[in-house]
Every structure is written in structure tokens, then in C-alpha cells.
Motif scaffolding. Structure first.
Motif, PDB file in Angstrom:
ATOM      1  N   TYR A   1       0.853  -1.185   0.000  1.00 53.27           N
ATOM      2  CA  TYR A   1       0.000   0.000   0.000  1.00 53.27           C
ATOM      3  C   TYR A   1       0.893   1.241   0.000  1.00 53.27           C
TER       4      TYR A   1
ATOM      5  N   VAL B   1       0.748   5.791  -0.407  1.00 51.64           N
ATOM      6  CA  VAL B   1      -0.045   7.010  -0.455  1.00 51.64           C
ATOM      7  C   VAL B   1       0.523   7.847  -1.589  1.00 51.64           C
ATOM      8  N   THR B   2      -0.321   8.201  -2.555  1.00 50.84           N
ATOM      9  CA  THR B   2       0.128   8.944  -3.723  1.00 50.84           C
ATOM     10  C   THR B   2       0.358  10.412  -3.385  1.00 50.84           C
TER      11      THR B   2
ATOM     12  N   ASN C   1      -2.624  12.265  -1.981  1.00 50.90           N
ATOM     13  CA  ASN C   1      -3.203  11.660  -0.775  1.00 50.90           C
ATOM     14  C   ASN C   1      -4.220  10.560  -1.035  1.00 50.90           C
ATOM     15  N   LEU C   2      -4.030   9.793  -2.084  1.00 50.44           N
ATOM     16  CA  LEU C   2      -4.877   8.634  -2.333  1.00 50.44           C
ATOM     17  C   LEU C   2      -4.141   7.372  -1.915  1.00 50.44           C
ATOM     18  N   LEU C   3      -4.858   6.465  -1.300  1.00 51.63           N
ATOM     19  CA  LEU C   3      -4.280   5.183  -0.920  1.00 51.63           C
ATOM     20  C   LEU C   3      -4.384   4.247  -2.122  1.00 51.63           C
ATOM     21  N   LYS C   4      -3.243   3.653  -2.482  1.00 54.54           N
ATOM     22  CA  LYS C   4      -3.204   2.797  -3.661  1.00 54.54           C
ATOM     23  C   LYS C   4      -2.516   1.482  -3.300  1.00 54.54           C
ATOM     24  N   LEU C   5      -3.023   0.405  -3.865  1.00 54.79           N
ATOM     25  CA  LEU C   5      -2.447  -0.911  -3.650  1.00 54.79           C
ATOM     26  C   LEU C   5      -1.655  -1.315  -4.886  1.00 54.79           C
ATOM     27  N   LEU C   6      -0.366  -1.565  -4.702  1.00 57.15           N
ATOM     28  CA  LEU C   6       0.488  -2.040  -5.788  1.00 57.15           C
ATOM     29  C   LEU C   6       0.713  -3.533  -5.624  1.00 57.15           C
TER      30      LEU C   6
ATOM     31  N   ASP D   1       4.791   5.176 -10.613  1.00 59.98           N
ATOM     32  CA  ASP D   1       3.357   4.914 -10.677  1.00 59.98           C
ATOM     33  C   ASP D   1       2.873   5.153 -12.096  1.00 59.98           C
TER      34      ASP D   1
END
Length: 83
Positions: free
Chosen positions: A19, A21-22, A25-30, A82
Motif C-alpha cells: 500500500y 499514499v500517492t 493523498n490517495l491510498l493505492k495498492l500495488l 506509478d
């Protein structure tokens, strides 16, 4: 932290997911594999090189480690690319 506490924390982690944080401020799952940029020369990796993270691990003191080319490197040597 003892081994039992560490095992309790690590049972919720996955070596193939991370996980982040972009910048906005977005949470993203890689999911592995994902690309990273090498920030400075480290081991056989050269600054500015794009490499692929094969797995994500954690040390006993909970520092994130990326597996690149079968070798372990601390996360702070890289910038996540990203798409």
C-alpha cells in the motif's frame, strides 16, 4: 518487539502487495512486480536505472525491503514509478 508480536503483525502482510499514499493523498495498492527508479548507486544497481520489485519483505524492526534481482534492498533507495 518479540518474535510472537512480530509474527502477529506479519500475518496480515503479503510479499506481493504494497500500500502506498500517492502525491495527492490517495491510498493505492500495488502488486508485484512493479517498477521503481534507483535513487543512488547501491550494490549492482546504478542511479537512474529502472528496475522491477519482485517481492516486498519486512525486517525484524519493521523496515520495508524490496527484493530486486533476487537481492534485498531497503525501500528508501528507490522511487516508486506509478503508471
Amino acid at each position: 518487539m518479540n518474535e510472537k508480536q512480530l509474527a502477529e503483525i506479519l500475518k496480515y502482510s503479503s510479499p506481493t502487495a504494497l500500500y502506498i499514499v500517492t502525491w495527492n493523498n490517495l491510498l493505492k495498492l500495488l502488486f508485484c512486480p512493479f517498477k521503481v527508479l534507483v535513487k543512488q548507486n547501491i550494490g549492482h544497481l546504478k542511479e537512474g536505472e529502472e528496475v522491477v520489485v519482485e517481492a516486498v519483505k519486512v525486517t525484524s524492526n519493521l523496515t520495508t525491503v524490496f527484493i530486486v534481482g533476487g537481492r534485498a534492498y531497503f525501500y528508501y533507495h528507490f522511487e516508486i514509478l506509478d503508471d
